[in-house]
Write an enzyme that holds these catalytic residues in place. Structure first.
Site, PDB file in Angstrom:
ATOM      1  N   SER A 106       9.199 103.551  33.382  1.00  0.00           N
ATOM      2  CA  SER A 106       9.417 103.154  31.993  1.00  0.00           C
ATOM      3  C   SER A 106       9.341 104.330  31.024  1.00  0.00           C
ATOM      4  O   SER A 106      10.067 104.363  30.026  1.00  0.00           O
ATOM      5  CB  SER A 106       8.388 102.093  31.587  1.00  0.00           C
ATOM      6  OG  SER A 106       8.509 100.949  32.401  1.00  0.00           O
ATOM      7  N   HIS A 130       5.202 104.726  27.605  1.00  0.00           N
ATOM      8  CA  HIS A 130       6.394 104.408  26.813  1.00  0.00           C
ATOM      9  C   HIS A 130       6.518 105.336  25.602  1.00  0.00           C
ATOM     10  O   HIS A 130       7.577 105.906  25.342  1.00  0.00           O
ATOM     11  CB  HIS A 130       6.342 102.951  26.354  1.00  0.00           C
ATOM     12  CG  HIS A 130       6.490 101.970  27.465  1.00  0.00           C
ATOM     13  ND1 HIS A 130       6.651 100.613  27.258  1.00  0.00           N
ATOM     14  CD2 HIS A 130       6.509 102.138  28.813  1.00  0.00           C
ATOM     15  CE1 HIS A 130       6.750  99.997  28.417  1.00  0.00           C
ATOM     16  NE2 HIS A 130       6.666 100.908  29.367  1.00  0.00           N
TER      17      HIS A 130
END
Length: 299
Positions: free
Chosen positions: A194, A251
């Protein structure tokens, strides 16, 4: 005009292969050419004779650079092979991770757990985890959604940047996500690509802004993903504990580094700035490595 009339018209057949019907014209001499006789150029397709004429004129002025230019405009160069390769390797590791006994060993060896980077804290030094974390995932939906996003973003970014730059962007973004986990979630065990995916979002947003493209859609998608990232954190009130929760650190770290790398690419597009581009990417990697020393001073 009917189909029979088209077939009776010699202009609709390749001038080198009269048995092959085609409706594509050479952009220079306007002769009809079939798929085998077409060479893709920036202005369209040209026939073999016009290609030879262009090669002769290019050889006369710049004999060493002409072959490189011709290879650069071949249509198959736009295939996102690095994207496909990353997806293939990631799915392979995921399938291996499903094998009883072996899967748990693979996951525990490749996952990101910051203390294992420092002999002072764990007695081991396993720096590969900063990058191998991109290959392991917690489940089918996790790997499926990440690879779907990579496929969608890679088809746009890789042909635009080139394979080497795209791979550098992906790895640096993933590295940035891992460094953010070290700095802001030192006790967290993390898996997934991610961070790198968010880095691709950030780079596409910055590059699109610099070239004047419409970035509204990508900004909306990125905003939704950020809401999904922080929603569990807001609902818990405390941020939860290490485990299967969404790693907002990875992230945000990947997004920040991806945006920075995208800015570097956007500002060093000319040939004369290629060396500067390499130096700036190296400086980015060196800065991330330097940040890894922070836990030694804090803990």
């Amino acid at each position: 005009m009917s189909a029979s009339e088209l077939r009776s018209n010699p202009d609709n057949f390749c001038y080198r292969h009269p048995d092959r019907q085609s409706f594509v014209l050479c952009q220079r001499c306007l002769r009809t050419i079939c798929a085998e006789c077409q060479t893709q150029m920036p202005v369209g397709v040209i026939c073999p004779e016009c290609l030879r004429d262009q090669q002769k004129s290019s050889d006369a002025s710049r004999p060493r650079r002409a072959p490189r230019v011709l290879r650069a405009v071949r249509s198959d160069d736009s295939r996102p092979l690095v994207t496909y390769g990353i997806i293939g390797v990631t799915f392979f590791v995921f399938i291996v991770g499903l094998i009883p006994g072996l899967g748990s060993v693979v996951t525990s060896t490749l996952a990101m757990y910051p203390p294992l980077l420092y002999p002072e804290f764990s007695g081991t030094f396993e720096p590969w985890r900063l990058f191998t974390v991109l290959l392991v995932h917690s489940g089918f939906w996790h790997v499926g959604l990440n690879m779907l996003a990579l496929w969608m973003l890679g088809r746009s970014l890789e042909p635009m940047l080139g394979r080497g730059r795209f791979l550098a962007l992906y790895l640096l973004s993933g590295f940035g996500g891992s460094v953010a986990v070290v700095l802001f979630g030192f006790s967290s065990a993390v898996v997934g690509a991610s961070g790198a995916i968010f880095g691709l979002f950030g780079a596409l947003l910055v590059i699109g802004r610099h070239i004047g493209a419409n970035i509204t859609g990508i900004a909306v998608v990125l905003g939704i993903n950020l809401v999904i990232t922080f929603l569990p954190l807001l609902l818990s009130g405390l941020g939860g504990s290490a485990g299967t929760q969404i790693s907002w650190q990875a992230h945000v770290g990947g997004l920040a580094v991806g945006a920075l790398v995208g800015f570097i690419f956007a500002r060093t597009r000319t040939i004369r700035r290629q060396r500067m581009q390499v130096w700036l990417l190296g400086a980015t990697a060196a800065g991330l490595i330097a940040l890894l020393a922070v836990p030694l001073a804090l803990y």
